[in-house]
Design a protein around this motif. Structure first.
Motif, PDB file in Angstrom:
ATOM      1  N   VAL A  37      -5.694 -22.464  31.306  1.00  0.00           N
ATOM      2  CA  VAL A  37      -6.306 -21.746  32.326  1.00  0.00           C
ATOM      3  C   VAL A  37      -6.481 -22.426  33.604  1.00  0.00           C
ATOM      4  N   VAL A  84      -7.128 -23.274  25.136  1.00  0.00           N
ATOM      5  CA  VAL A  84      -7.097 -22.315  26.207  1.00  0.00           C
ATOM      6  C   VAL A  84      -7.555 -22.457  27.526  1.00  0.00           C
ATOM      7  N   PHE A 115      -3.584 -15.031  26.872  1.00  0.00           N
ATOM      8  CA  PHE A 115      -3.643 -16.055  25.898  1.00  0.00           C
ATOM      9  C   PHE A 115      -4.360 -15.560  24.839  1.00  0.00           C
ATOM     10  N   ILE A 164     -13.122 -17.012  29.227  1.00  0.00           N
ATOM     11  CA  ILE A 164     -12.480 -17.113  28.034  1.00  0.00           C
ATOM     12  C   ILE A 164     -13.666 -17.463  26.695  1.00  0.00           C
ATOM     13  N   GLY A 185      -6.406 -15.505  31.516  1.00  0.00           N
ATOM     14  CA  GLY A 185      -6.288 -16.031  30.100  1.00  0.00           C
ATOM     15  C   GLY A 185      -6.856 -15.290  29.269  1.00  0.00           C
TER      16      GLY A 185
END
Length: 422
Positions: free
Chosen positions: A282, A278, A265, A354, A261
């Motif tokens: 994920v 996000v 992303f 993330i 991720g």
């Protein structure tokens, strides 16, 4: 009695003894598991139940315009930035007029939470007529003072308050100025570095938005992939390769998906860090194998006779799948989806990767606002040095377990209610 008969009896007796030992081992294993579960829940509830209670002190507060430094009540800036700390200090000082030295006043003022000034500000914003008047209000105590009243008498010495503060708190209690009640701020506020002001609403909303994104993406994609692989895909080496990789994907550590991720992303597509969108994407990657595998199992459980009967009446392959197979397999698909979502709800590692470990105070309004989730909130509170965060951590664990138990219960009820027997 022949030797053969005696040997058979000995063999049967040995088998019966083995069966009894096996049953005893099974019962002992179940009992040990239940005991561990009871110990776990007892420890969590024992440490976390106090977080649902808060103590407040009742004081007579004078909204003196000179102390507040408000000359125009209609000026919103003056109301917002008024000297509410000053009127709070005067109110608590009236209870102990003998405290005149600077150090004593500092300790006395430290009994009141810094959130009290915001409560007074909100009161004056709602009712401008309070200016120049006196009102009896209940103000939140500081976390150390709150812990003092929550602790038993023999454990109060371990609370981080001075001897003078202990005497003042006991005096307030003797005057019936200290009250206790449900800690509403725990479910109405976001995170804070002050334990008495910290709430989990921001984490709950973040988890909600993340789960919505995960469900919207994972369930349609997972069900569509399962239908294609089970009903339409040709049986060749390529589909065998896909099936093997789906099974392998279910065993991939969640932290690896978090790295994916970050690199794809956030790094490649430039999406913001620490947003539920996000996080949901994920967690979708992590949840997809569970939904695909459970959906394929549910499709396989539909008897072939239903497909044959529908096709015998002239239905196309797509009509057979959509009108007959999918409705009958839906209970198993929903069960797999809910179990996968429950697993995703408790994940921490990919969300840490993330950036959802950021300290977020504001409540998120949507999936693209910075937020954290309940497991990460538990992680943050568990690493905080303040003693009051121990109870908050256990309380957050209790809320998370309640969500997980609820989701698994819904899965079982849906399975029982919608299942078909042939």
């Amino acid at each position: 009695m022949s030797k053969t008969t005696e040997k058979v009896r000995q063999t049967l007796a040995k088998r019966y003894r083995s069966e009894k030992r096996f049953r005893a081992f099974g019962i002992a294993s179940i009992a040990l598991g239940l005991l561990a579960l009871v110990v776990l829940f007892t420890d969590i509830i024992g440490k976390g139940h106090s977080a649902f209670i808060e103590h407040r002190v009742t004081l007579e507060v004078s909204f003196d315009p000179d102390v507040l430094q408000i000359s125009d009540i209609n000026d919103p800036d003056q109301v917002t930035y008024a000297n509410y700390i000053g009127v709070i200090r005067e109110a608590i000082g009236e209870q102990f007029p003998e405290v005149q030295e600077r150090s004593g006043k500092k300790q006395l003022n430290g009994l009141i939470s810094s959130s009290a000034e915001f409560d007074l500000r909100d009161m004056l914003r709602e009712d401008h007529s309070l200016l120049g008047e006196s009102r009896t209000v209940t103000l939140q105590l500081d976390d150390a003072a709150d812990l003092f009243f929550k602790a038993s008498v023999d454990k109060r010495d371990g609370v981080r308050v001075s001897d003078r503060q202990k005497d003042w708190l006991l005096t307030l209690e003797e005057r019936n100025l200290v009250t206790s009640g449900f800690n509403q701020s725990l479910f109405t506020r976001g995170d804070s570095r002050e334990p008495e002001q910290a709430g989990m609403l921001g984490a709950v909303l973040g988890s909600l938005f993340t789960m919505i994104v995960t469900l919207v993406l994972s369930f349609p994609i997972g069900v569509a992939a399962a239908i294609y692989l089970e009903e339409f895909a040709p049986k060749n080496k390529f589909t065998d390769f896909i099936e093997v990789n789906i099974n392998n994907l279910a065993a991939v550590p969640s932290s690896i998906l978090g790295l994916l991720g970050v690199s794809i992303f956030i790094g490649l597509f430039g999406m913001p860090r620490s947003i539920p969108l996000v996080g949901g994407i994920v967690l979708t990657l992590m949840t997809l194998p569970t939904i695909i595998i459970s959906s394929r199992a549910a499709i396989k459980a539909v008897p072939p006779s239903i497909r044959q009967a529908a096709m015998g009446l002239g239905a196309s392959k797509m009509q057979v799948v959509l009108h007959h197979v999918l409705p009958l397999a839906l209970p198993g698909m929903l069960t797999g989806a809910i179990i996968g979502m429950a697993q995703a709800l408790g994940e921490t590692a990919p969300l840490l990767m993330i950036g959802m470990v950021a300290f977020i105070v504001e409540l998120p309004a949507g999936p693209v606002d910075p937020a954290t989730v309940l497991p990460v909130q538990i992680f943050l509170w568990a690493g905080s040095p303040e003693q009051a965060f121990v109870a908050l951590t256990s309380a957050a664990i209790m809320v998370l377990l309640a969500f997980l138990i609820t989701m698994n219960t819904i899965a079982v009820l849906l399975r029982k209610r919608l299942e078909r027997r042939w």
